[in-house]
Design a protein around this motif. Structure first.
Motif, short mmCIF file in Angstrom:
data_model
loop_
_atom_site.label_atom_id
_atom_site.label_comp_id
_atom_site.label_asym_id
_atom_site.label_seq_id
_atom_site.Cartn_x
_atom_site.Cartn_y
_atom_site.Cartn_z
N GLU A 1 0.83 -1.21 0.00
CA GLU A 1 0.00 0.00 0.00
C GLU A 1 0.86 1.25 0.00
OE1 GLU A 1 -3.47 1.13 2.67
OE2 GLU A 1 -3.67 -1.05 2.53
N GLU A 2 1.92 1.24 0.79
CA GLU A 2 2.83 2.38 0.85
C GLU A 2 3.52 2.59 -0.50
OE1 GLU A 2 3.80 4.75 3.39
OE2 GLU A 2 1.80 4.06 3.95
N GLN A 3 3.97 1.50 -1.11
CA GLN A 3 4.63 1.60 -2.41
C GLN A 3 3.67 2.14 -3.46
OE1 GLN A 3 6.18 -2.36 -3.02
NE2 GLN A 3 8.03 -1.94 -1.85
N LEU A 4 2.43 1.67 -3.44
CA LEU A 4 1.43 2.18 -4.38
C LEU A 4 1.17 3.67 -4.14
CD1 LEU A 4 -1.19 -0.69 -4.62
CD2 LEU A 4 0.30 0.17 -6.43
N LYS A 5 1.12 4.06 -2.88
CA LYS A 5 0.91 5.47 -2.55
C LYS A 5 2.04 6.32 -3.12
CE LYS A 5 1.65 7.40 1.55
NZ LYS A 5 1.58 7.63 2.99
N TYR A 6 3.28 5.84 -2.98
CA TYR A 6 4.42 6.57 -3.51
C TYR A 6 4.39 6.61 -5.05
CZ TYR A 6 6.36 6.25 1.20
OH TYR A 6 6.56 6.33 2.54
N LEU A 7 4.03 5.46 -5.65
CA LEU A 7 3.95 5.41 -7.11
C LEU A 7 2.91 6.40 -7.62
CD1 LEU A 7 4.66 4.15 -9.86
CD2 LEU A 7 2.89 2.44 -9.41
N TYR A 8 1.71 6.39 -7.04
CA TYR A 8 0.67 7.31 -7.49
C TYR A 8 1.03 8.76 -7.21
CZ TYR A 8 -2.28 3.38 -8.62
OH TYR A 8 -2.79 2.23 -9.18
N GLY A 9 1.76 8.99 -6.11
CA GLY A 9 2.24 10.34 -5.83
C GLY A 9 3.20 10.80 -6.90
#
Length: 143
Positions: free
Chosen positions: A77-85
């Motif tokens: 979830e954190e990695q996805l958050k960073y990717l979308y950011g």
């Protein structure tokens, strides 16, 4: 997308956004390109909203395994958050390139969707990947 219901929700949201924004279609591009862009932007917004939502984990009898699943889920979830950011910092064409690439479209299919040549799609996609990596590094998102 976790469930069929999530997929159906996103599909319905895309249809709704296409309906709402149809009057904004100016004919400056192919209709399919405009439609794809509306759907991409809708999907980006949808995933941003839902990435914040906590994911439920499967209950296991062994608490150690459950903790590992929750930890892995949090990390993803954190990695996805960073990717979308990082993707959020790209321009619309770059966003479309990345999402088409992530969807598994070929360079030719990407080119056709965006109304550019296949060679141009390859070059732009490569540059966009590099730009995305730079943004991730600059923001300290690397793991």
């Amino acid at each position: 997308m976790d469930t069929k219901a999530d997929q159906e929700d996103l599909y319905q949201e895309m249809i709704c956004q296409l309906w709402k924004s149809y009057t904004n279609f100016l004919g400056a591009s192919q209709f399919s390109t405009w439609m794809y862009r509306v759907c991409i932007n809708t999907a980006i917004t949808y995933f941003k909203k839902n990435s914040i939502r906590a994911k439920s984990t499967t209950r296991l009898d062994n608490e150690k395994h459950q903790f590992q699943l929750e930890e892995a889920s949090f990390e993803v979830e954190e990695q996805l958050k960073y990717l979308y950011g990082a993707i959020h910092e790209l321009n619309d064409v770059e966003k479309a390139l990345i999402f088409l690439f992530l969807e598994g479209f070929s360079h030719l299919e990407i080119a056709n969707n965006l109304g550019i040549s296949e060679g141009n799609a390859r070059v732009r996609l490569n540059r966009t990947k590099n730009k995305l990596q730079d943004i991730i590094k600059r923001k300290g998102y690397e793991f």
